[in-house]
Design a protein around this motif. Structure first.
Motif, PDB file in Angstrom:
ATOM      1  N   SER A   1       0.841  -1.206   0.000  1.00 33.79           N
ATOM      2  CA  SER A   1       0.000   0.000   0.000  1.00 33.79           C
ATOM      3  C   SER A   1       0.872   1.250   0.000  1.00 33.79           C
ATOM      4  O   SER A   1       0.598   2.217  -0.727  1.00 33.79           O
TER       5      SER A   1
ATOM      6  N   SER B   1       2.429   1.703  -3.447  1.00 39.31           N
ATOM      7  CA  SER B   1       1.428   2.105  -4.446  1.00 39.31           C
ATOM      8  C   SER B   1       1.023   3.574  -4.286  1.00 39.31           C
ATOM      9  O   SER B   1       0.862   4.297  -5.270  1.00 39.31           O
TER      10      SER B   1
ATOM     11  N   MET C   1      -1.565   5.948  -6.262  1.00 42.23           N
ATOM     12  CA  MET C   1      -2.841   5.260  -6.031  1.00 42.23           C
ATOM     13  C   MET C   1      -3.580   5.935  -4.875  1.00 42.23           C
ATOM     14  O   MET C   1      -2.979   6.219  -3.837  1.00 42.23           O
ATOM     15  N   PRO C   2      -4.888   6.240  -5.033  1.00 46.95           N
ATOM     16  CA  PRO C   2      -5.646   6.788  -3.908  1.00 46.95           C
ATOM     17  C   PRO C   2      -5.633   5.807  -2.732  1.00 46.95           C
ATOM     18  O   PRO C   2      -5.796   4.594  -2.928  1.00 46.95           O
TER      19      PRO C   2
ATOM     20  N   ASN D   1      -7.688   4.815  -0.482  1.00 44.70           N
ATOM     21  CA  ASN D   1      -8.838   3.916  -0.308  1.00 44.70           C
ATOM     22  C   ASN D   1      -8.772   2.706  -1.234  1.00 44.70           C
ATOM     23  O   ASN D   1      -9.290   1.637  -0.912  1.00 44.70           O
ATOM     24  N   GLU D   2      -8.131   2.865  -2.394  1.00 44.63           N
ATOM     25  CA  GLU D   2      -8.064   1.758  -3.353  1.00 44.63           C
ATOM     26  C   GLU D   2      -7.068   0.675  -2.918  1.00 44.63           C
ATOM     27  O   GLU D   2      -7.084  -0.436  -3.444  1.00 44.63           O
ATOM     28  N   THR D   3      -6.188   0.990  -1.979  1.00 36.31           N
ATOM     29  CA  THR D   3      -5.210  -0.008  -1.520  1.00 36.31           C
ATOM     30  C   THR D   3      -5.884  -1.141  -0.750  1.00 36.31           C
ATOM     31  O   THR D   3      -5.282  -2.190  -0.546  1.00 36.31           O
TER      32      THR D   3
ATOM     33  N   PHE E   1      -7.975  -3.038  -1.810  1.00 35.36           N
ATOM     34  CA  PHE E   1      -8.230  -4.145  -2.740  1.00 35.36           C
ATOM     35  C   PHE E   1      -6.942  -4.778  -3.264  1.00 35.36           C
ATOM     36  O   PHE E   1      -6.988  -5.653  -4.124  1.00 35.36           O
TER      37      PHE E   1
END
Length: 335
Positions: free
Chosen positions: A21, A24, A30-31, A33-35, A37
């Protein structure tokens, strides 16, 4: 002539501690919140980061026992760089601390120059008081065990981090700065610029990652740092909208190669941004009313700093690109 090895950042820690995370969010925008997933890392992920200084980020699976004889320690730790160990502050961290100390003891005898950086991570879910207690407890546990094994004042540095605020960018800024051989020269140049122009604080940012590679030596104010980081996003978005070439667009007058911008906030604070090259930009916070009225002098001093900066980075990106161009132009011997 053999090519210099790229500095290497090794992201290590137990499973689900947040290593992937962090990589990323910081290096791939990467935002946060998307980490949620992201899948667990099952093999070593090697990322090459091309910026003002080329370096590599290696993300290690948490279950990998790389200190066992079957692994080549030279292949992992032999390149100049930093070991970033991520500890989940919301979980039981005793096992992680034990693994970290085992790793430090395994590599210290052979690779004493590697920087050991401990990210006490996911602190966004802890209260201020519990955050402080956790930090002190982890530092004490690691230091005591290393001391018991004969390592007095081991070169280990600690940071409280979260991907949901700017703390992880601040921590990586400190980690990267230790890998820059001419950091003190950059800091002296920025200090001179600040004093000459009346700046309150100045950062030299890597545009891609929003890591600052140098700043003046005044203490870092996190709210000020966050403002500057947000402003970079605004300028990058605007540059992408209006900076591309179009056959129907007519150029009116001489065009500047680098973006330049400033904004005045509600409290009369001014943020001044000037691109130094395609990788780096200079951001300054100006609160002195007299300094804000001398825009021409500020621009002149920033351009002088830009010239000095390009001299400091003698292994410049222009030379690298020329070398790459020569390699591409070289004919294939099979044809």
């Amino acid at each position: 002539m053999p090519q210099e090895p790229k500095p290497r950042l090794l992201l290590m820690g137990l499973r689900r501690s947040g290593k992937s995370s962090i990589a990323s969010v910081v290096f791939h925008k990467m935002p946060p919140n998307e980490t949620l997933f992201l899948e667990s890392t099952t093999r070593i992920q090697k990322d090459s980061i091309h910026s003002f200084m080329d370096f590599q980020v290696w993300d290690f699976p948490g279950q990998l026992e790389y200190t066992e004889p079957s692994f080549d320690l030279e292949d992992i730790f032999g390149s100049l760089g930093a070991l970033v160990w991520v500890i989940d502050a919301q979980d039981d961290y005793l096992d992680s601390i034990s693994r970290l100390n085992k790793t430090i003891l395994a590599i210290q005898a052979h690779y004493p120059d590697i920087n050991v950086e401990v990210f006490i991570h996911k602190v966004d879910g802890l209260s201020e008081e519990f955050r402080t207690d956790t930090f002190q407890d982890i530092v004490q546990l690691i230091s005591d065990e290393l001391h018991d094994n004969g390592y007095e004042n081991a070169p280990v540095h600690f940071y409280l981090t979260s991907i949901y605020d700017y703390s992880v960018f601040e921590a990586f800024s400190k980690v990267i700065q230790k890998l820059i051989p001419n950091l003190s020269t950059l800091e002296n140049l920025i200090n001179t610029l600040c004093n000459n122009c009346g700046f309150e604080k100045t950062y030299l940012f890597d545009v891609l990652s929003k890591i600052y590679i140098a700043s003046d030596t005044r203490p870092v104010d996190m709210s000020c740092y966050e403002m500057c980081s947000d402003y970079i996003d605004v300028i990058v978005d605007i540059s992408e909208l209006y900076g591309y070439e179009h056959r129907d667009r007519k150029i009116k007058g001489e065009q500047a190669q680098e973006a330049e911008s400033h904004v005045v906030l509600h409290d009369e604070t001014m943020i001044h941004l000037m691109e130094m090259n395609k990788y780096l930009c200079l951001l300054s916070v100006i609160r002195n009313p007299e300094a804000k009225e001398k825009k021409g002098l500020i621009d002149m001093n920033c351009r002088t700093f830009q010239e000095a900066l390009n001299e400091v980075f003698s292994r410049s990106w222009e030379e690298q690109e020329a070398e790459q161009g020569q390699l591409k132009a070289r004919p294939d011997p099979e044809h």
